[in-house]
Design a protein around this motif. Sequence first.
Motif, short mmCIF file in Angstrom:
data_model
loop_
_atom_site.label_atom_id
_atom_site.label_comp_id
_atom_site.label_asym_id
_atom_site.label_seq_id
_atom_site.Cartn_x
_atom_site.Cartn_y
_atom_site.Cartn_z
N THR A 117 -4.76 -12.04 -5.52
CA THR A 117 -3.77 -11.33 -4.70
C THR A 117 -4.31 -10.01 -4.17
O THR A 117 -5.05 -9.30 -4.87
CB THR A 117 -2.47 -11.07 -5.48
N SER A 118 -3.89 -9.66 -2.96
CA SER A 118 -4.31 -8.40 -2.35
C SER A 118 -3.45 -7.25 -2.82
O SER A 118 -3.82 -6.09 -2.65
CB SER A 118 -4.17 -8.49 -0.83
N SER A 119 -2.26 -7.55 -3.35
CA SER A 119 -1.35 -6.44 -3.61
C SER A 119 -0.26 -6.71 -4.64
O SER A 119 0.35 -5.77 -5.15
CB SER A 119 -0.66 -6.05 -2.30
N ILE A 120 0.01 -7.96 -4.94
CA ILE A 120 1.15 -8.25 -5.83
C ILE A 120 0.79 -7.88 -7.28
O ILE A 120 -0.33 -8.13 -7.73
CB ILE A 120 1.58 -9.73 -5.68
N VAL A 187 -6.81 -0.42 -5.27
CA VAL A 187 -7.51 0.65 -4.55
C VAL A 187 -7.81 0.21 -3.11
O VAL A 187 -7.47 0.89 -2.14
CB VAL A 187 -8.82 1.05 -5.26
N ALA A 188 -8.39 -0.98 -2.96
CA ALA A 188 -8.89 -1.42 -1.64
C ALA A 188 -7.79 -1.37 -0.58
O ALA A 188 -7.93 -0.70 0.45
CB ALA A 188 -9.48 -2.83 -1.74
N ASN A 189 -6.68 -2.04 -0.85
CA ASN A 189 -5.66 -2.15 0.19
C ASN A 189 -4.73 -0.94 0.28
O ASN A 189 -4.11 -0.71 1.31
CB ASN A 189 -4.86 -3.43 0.01
N ARG A 190 -4.69 -0.14 -0.79
CA ARG A 190 -3.89 1.09 -0.72
C ARG A 190 -4.52 2.04 0.31
O ARG A 190 -3.83 2.83 0.95
CB ARG A 190 -3.86 1.74 -2.10
N ILE A 191 -5.83 1.96 0.44
CA ILE A 191 -6.52 2.84 1.39
C ILE A 191 -6.68 2.15 2.75
O ILE A 191 -6.47 2.76 3.80
CB ILE A 191 -7.89 3.26 0.81
N LEU A 192 -7.05 0.85 2.72
CA LEU A 192 -7.33 0.14 3.99
C LEU A 192 -6.07 -0.11 4.83
O LEU A 192 -6.08 0.10 6.05
CB LEU A 192 -8.01 -1.20 3.67
N MET A 193 -4.99 -0.58 4.19
CA MET A 193 -3.82 -1.01 4.98
C MET A 193 -3.12 0.12 5.75
O MET A 193 -2.73 -0.08 6.89
CB MET A 193 -2.82 -1.78 4.11
N LEU A 246 3.37 -2.33 -0.53
CA LEU A 246 3.14 -0.88 -0.65
C LEU A 246 4.44 -0.12 -0.38
O LEU A 246 4.79 0.83 -1.09
CB LEU A 246 2.07 -0.43 0.35
N TYR A 247 5.16 -0.56 0.67
CA TYR A 247 6.41 0.11 1.08
C TYR A 247 7.46 0.02 -0.04
O TYR A 247 8.07 1.03 -0.43
CB TYR A 247 6.90 -0.58 2.36
N GLY A 251 8.12 3.15 -2.27
CA GLY A 251 9.35 3.65 -1.66
C GLY A 251 9.10 4.77 -0.67
O GLY A 251 9.89 5.71 -0.57
N ASN A 252 7.97 4.70 0.02
CA ASN A 252 7.60 5.81 0.91
C ASN A 252 7.47 5.30 2.35
O ASN A 252 6.79 4.31 2.61
CB ASN A 252 6.25 6.38 0.43
N GLN A 253 8.14 6.01 3.27
CA GLN A 253 8.18 5.62 4.67
C GLN A 253 6.79 5.47 5.29
O GLN A 253 6.59 4.73 6.25
CB GLN A 253 9.00 6.67 5.44
N LYS A 254 5.82 6.19 4.72
CA LYS A 254 4.48 6.16 5.35
C LYS A 254 3.85 4.76 5.31
O LYS A 254 2.91 4.50 6.03
CB LYS A 254 3.55 7.21 4.75
N TYR A 255 4.37 3.89 4.47
CA TYR A 255 3.82 2.53 4.41
C TYR A 255 4.62 1.51 5.24
O TYR A 255 4.31 0.33 5.23
CB TYR A 255 3.77 2.03 2.95
N ALA A 256 5.68 1.98 5.94
CA ALA A 256 6.52 1.05 6.70
C ALA A 256 5.69 0.31 7.75
O ALA A 256 5.02 0.94 8.57
CB ALA A 256 7.66 1.81 7.38
#
Length: 295
Positions: A117-120, A187-193, A246-247, A251-256
């Motif tokens: 998984t990339s994020s789950i 780490v990877a997708n928290r920065i890349l996405m 991520l969103y 719970g942060n709008q910056k990931y919407a």
Amino acid sequence: MKNITVIGSGTMGNGIAHTFAQHGFEVSLIDINTSALDKAVQTIANNLDRQLKKGSINEQDKADTLGRIKTYTDIKEGAANAHLVIEAATENREIKLQLFKQLSDICGDEVILASNTSSISITEIAAVTKNPGQVIGMHFMNPVPVMKLVEVIKGYATTNAVIQTIMQLAKALDKDPVEVNDYPGFVANRILMPMINEAIYTLYEGVAGVEEIDTVMKLGMAHPMGPLQLADFIGLDVCLAILKVLYEGFGNQKYAPCPLLVNMVTAGHRGVKTGSGFYKYTAGSKTLVVADKFS
Ligand SMILES: NC(=O)c1ccc[n+]([C@@H]2O[C@H](COP(=O)([O-])OP(=O)(O)OC[C@H]3O[C@@H](n4cnc5c(N)ncnc54)[C@H](O)[C@@H]3O)[C@@H](O)[C@H]2O)c1
């Protein structure tokens, strides 16, 4: 560890099967229908041909690699003899939880259950199994046979023995594993996405066109490909799914997710795998052409 079961034969599953088989492991590749499996075996054969042309493998290596991959549509059959299962099915929480529940019933206590998984959350996936200590994230990068990184994700309950086994296994595949903790996007997708999402917002707001945005990042930041082309390669549906995790997770709008990304996925433009995303893709075409919508 000799028998590896890979669940899901799409972009990542076929690359993971290819890589293990090329390194001498016996691979059982599972998908929900035979057409997906046939397509995966064809993709692996084509990618082996590319390696053959480059001279990095010979005809015998190609035949041996293909000979080590068996395909299944029945999870019980495909996972029966596994020492390690790597799940690389669609990035959907319900699908993954259901698969791990089934695997927990099918596999013995000593079997390691990994997710690509990339994020789950690995912790959430592990919680539906009987042995959460045996569950880990083994996050390969695309294209798997080429990319060196494996992000190894330690769930809340993952044992140190399981982490060490997976770190060593990744090295045996000639990869460079990095151990990280289990938080949304790792780490990877928290920065890349967020970077990809911002590139899509930049297009959506009319700041610049597709080629201009990608050129800025390629020539200005020395990225090997621009963020919009990379999003097409990853799959726009996969990008959207990761941004949603991520969103919700922070719970942060910056990931919407950008509304343009949502619209493209809804309209079926998922990038390379559907032939159209920010660019158009036709078999054999070597030059990137911006999709009609953005040209
Ligand atoms: N695409 C990337 O660049 C990338 C990179 C790293 C990790 N990942 C992760 O890898 C996983 C797979 O992504 P992908 O890009 O290969 O997706 P994909 O859409 O190309 O392939 C997914 C495959 O899973 C199969 N599948 C769905 N439900 C299944 C089930 N119950 N049993 C068996 N097979 C099932 C589908 O039929 C499909 O063939 C996702 O978790 C994704 O987040 C993707």
